[in-house]
Design a protein around this motif. Sequence first.
Motif, PDB file in Angstrom:
ATOM      1  N   ILE A 171      -1.688   3.882   6.414  1.00 15.26           N
ATOM      2  CA  ILE A 171      -0.400   4.400   5.938  1.00 15.26           C
ATOM      3  C   ILE A 171      -0.398   5.913   6.175  1.00 15.26           C
ATOM      4  O   ILE A 171      -1.475   6.499   6.334  1.00 15.26           O
ATOM      5  N   ASP A 172       0.797   6.502   6.187  1.00 12.72           N
ATOM      6  CA  ASP A 172       0.886   7.951   6.372  1.00 12.72           C
ATOM      7  C   ASP A 172       1.025   8.586   4.984  1.00 12.72           C
ATOM      8  O   ASP A 172       2.133   8.864   4.530  1.00 12.72           O
ATOM      9  N   ALA A 173      -0.131   8.800   4.335  1.00 10.53           N
ATOM     10  CA  ALA A 173      -0.116   9.274   2.944  1.00 10.53           C
ATOM     11  C   ALA A 173       0.597  10.621   2.820  1.00 10.53           C
ATOM     12  O   ALA A 173       1.319  10.854   1.843  1.00 10.53           O
ATOM     13  N   LYS A 174       0.434  11.496   3.819  1.00 10.66           N
ATOM     14  CA  LYS A 174       1.019  12.842   3.723  1.00 10.66           C
ATOM     15  C   LYS A 174       2.558  12.752   3.634  1.00 10.66           C
ATOM     16  O   LYS A 174       3.172  13.368   2.760  1.00 10.66           O
ATOM     17  N   ALA A 175       3.137  11.961   4.541  1.00 13.43           N
ATOM     18  CA  ALA A 175       4.601  11.823   4.544  1.00 13.43           C
ATOM     19  C   ALA A 175       5.083  11.135   3.262  1.00 13.43           C
ATOM     20  O   ALA A 175       6.104  11.513   2.679  1.00 13.43           O
ATOM     21  N   ILE A 176       4.320  10.135   2.826  1.00  8.48           N
ATOM     22  CA  ILE A 176       4.711   9.422   1.596  1.00  8.48           C
ATOM     23  C   ILE A 176       4.684  10.383   0.413  1.00  8.48           C
ATOM     24  O   ILE A 176       5.615  10.423  -0.398  1.00  8.48           O
ATOM     25  N   ASN A 177       3.622  11.182   0.326  1.00 11.56           N
ATOM     26  CA  ASN A 177       3.496  12.121  -0.806  1.00 11.56           C
ATOM     27  C   ASN A 177       4.658  13.109  -0.817  1.00 11.56           C
ATOM     28  O   ASN A 177       5.251  13.386  -1.862  1.00 11.56           O
ATOM     29  N   GLU A 178       4.962  13.623   0.363  1.00  7.41           N
ATOM     30  CA  GLU A 178       6.012  14.653   0.460  1.00  7.41           C
ATOM     31  C   GLU A 178       7.353  14.112  -0.068  1.00  7.41           C
ATOM     32  O   GLU A 178       7.983  14.722  -0.944  1.00  7.41           O
ATOM     33  N   LYS A 235       0.839  -1.218   0.000  1.00  8.50           N
ATOM     34  CA  LYS A 235       0.000   0.000   0.000  1.00  8.50           C
ATOM     35  C   LYS A 235       0.865   1.257   0.000  1.00  8.50           C
ATOM     36  O   LYS A 235       0.541   2.247  -0.668  1.00  8.50           O
ATOM     37  N   MET A 236       1.967   1.208   0.755  1.00 12.35           N
ATOM     38  CA  MET A 236       2.877   2.369   0.762  1.00 12.35           C
ATOM     39  C   MET A 236       3.443   2.594  -0.639  1.00 12.35           C
ATOM     40  O   MET A 236       3.508   3.727  -1.121  1.00 12.35           O
ATOM     41  N   VAL A 237       3.822   1.499  -1.294  1.00 12.41           N
ATOM     42  CA  VAL A 237       4.401   1.630  -2.646  1.00 12.41           C
ATOM     43  C   VAL A 237       3.339   2.162  -3.620  1.00 12.41           C
ATOM     44  O   VAL A 237       3.642   3.000  -4.484  1.00 12.41           O
ATOM     45  N   GLU A 238       2.100   1.703  -3.476  1.00 11.06           N
ATOM     46  CA  GLU A 238       1.030   2.206  -4.352  1.00 11.06           C
ATOM     47  C   GLU A 238       0.869   3.719  -4.177  1.00 11.06           C
ATOM     48  O   GLU A 238       0.686   4.461  -5.143  1.00 11.06           O
ATOM     49  N   GLN A 239       0.966   4.174  -2.910  1.00  9.29           N
ATOM     50  CA  GLN A 239       0.856   5.619  -2.644  1.00  9.29           C
ATOM     51  C   GLN A 239       2.042   6.361  -3.272  1.00  9.29           C
ATOM     52  O   GLN A 239       1.873   7.429  -3.851  1.00  9.29           O
ATOM     53  N   VAL A 240       3.235   5.781  -3.169  1.00  5.95           N
ATOM     54  CA  VAL A 240       4.418   6.380  -3.816  1.00  5.95           C
ATOM     55  C   VAL A 240       4.150   6.519  -5.312  1.00  5.95           C
ATOM     56  O   VAL A 240       4.344   7.592  -5.904  1.00  5.95           O
ATOM     57  N   LYS A 241       3.673   5.428  -5.918  1.00  8.21           N
ATOM     58  CA  LYS A 241       3.464   5.423  -7.375  1.00  8.21           C
ATOM     59  C   LYS A 241       2.502   6.517  -7.814  1.00  8.21           C
ATOM     60  O   LYS A 241       2.647   7.086  -8.914  1.00  8.21           O
TER      61      LYS A 241
END
Length: 243
Positions: free
Chosen positions: A155-162, A17-23
Motif C-alpha cells: 500500500i502507499d502509506a505516505k499518500a494514505i497518511n497525507e 489494509k488501506m482502511v487500516e492505514q487510514v484508521k
Amino acid sequence: MKYVIINGSPRRKNTWKMVEQVKSNLNGDFEEIHLMKEKIPLCNGCFKCIVESEEKCPHRDIIKPIVDKMMDADGIIVASPVYAMNVTALLKNFLDHTAYFYHRPEFFTKKALVVVSTAGAGQKDVAKYIDETLRHWGVNKVYKITYACGGKDSIDAKAINEVSRKFARDVESGKLHNPKLGDIVFYDVWKAMACSNEPIEADREFWIKNDLINNDFAPEIKLNPLKKAFSKMMFFVLSKFIK
Ligand SMILES: Cc1cc2nc3c(=O)[nH]c(=O)nc-3n(C[C@H](O)[C@H](O)[C@H](O)COP(=O)(O)O)c2cc1C
C-alpha cells in the motif's frame, strides 16, 4: 469523533489494509460494516424506497442499522476494490438500496473519505463514481485515496497518511464548506423534481419538512452571495425543463 466504514471488499486484503492505514490516522470510534457479512439480498427494483418510503424496503431490517450508523457518524468512509472497472457488486447493491438518498439528501453536515484499490486500472473512475454518489446525498466534502497495487502486496502509506490526516482535521474542525458549483447543480436538480407538477410525494414532503424547498442550499450551510445567485439561476433554468 465517530467514523463509520462501509467496506465493499469481500476479503481482508488490499482494501482492508488501506482502511487500516487510514484508521491509524484518525482519533475516535469506528463502526465497521463489512458488506460481505451483511448478506444484503439483491435490490429487487420494487421502487418502494423511492416512491413510497425507505421504510417500505423489503430489506429494511438489514439496511436501516447501517444507515443509522451513517447518520450518527461525523465521518463516513466508503471503500471498494475495482471489479470489472467498477465498484464491487457488494457495494453497488448497498448503493442501490440507498438510492433514495439521491432524491432525499440527508448528509449535508457529513464529511466522507473514499478508498479504492485496484490492480492497475479504473481506480480514478470508481472513486469519482462513489464521490458523486455521496455528493448527490449532500455530503459536504469528499476526500479520495486510490492505489494501484500492480499485483503486489503493498500500500502507499505516505499518500494514505497525507489524505486521511487532512480528512481527520476537517472532520474534527466541524467546519462546513461552501459547496462546489456541481453540488449546487445536484441540489437544484432534486429540488426542481420535488417542486415539479407531478413530484414523487415522498420527495416533496421531505423537501418541505426539512426546509430545503425554500432555500438555495441546505440551511445549515451559508452560501456566499455568488453561489446563492448561481443556485437561484440554476433552479430557474432547471424548473423550465423539469415540469
Ligand atoms: C472479480 C475481480 C475483478 C477485478 N477487476 C479489475 C479491473 O477491472 N481492473 C483492475 O485493475 N483490477 C481489477 N481487479 C483487481 C482488484 O481490483 C485488486 O486486486 C484489488 O486490490 C483487490 O482488493 P482486495 O484485496 O480488497 O480484494 C479485479 C479483481 C477481481 C477479483
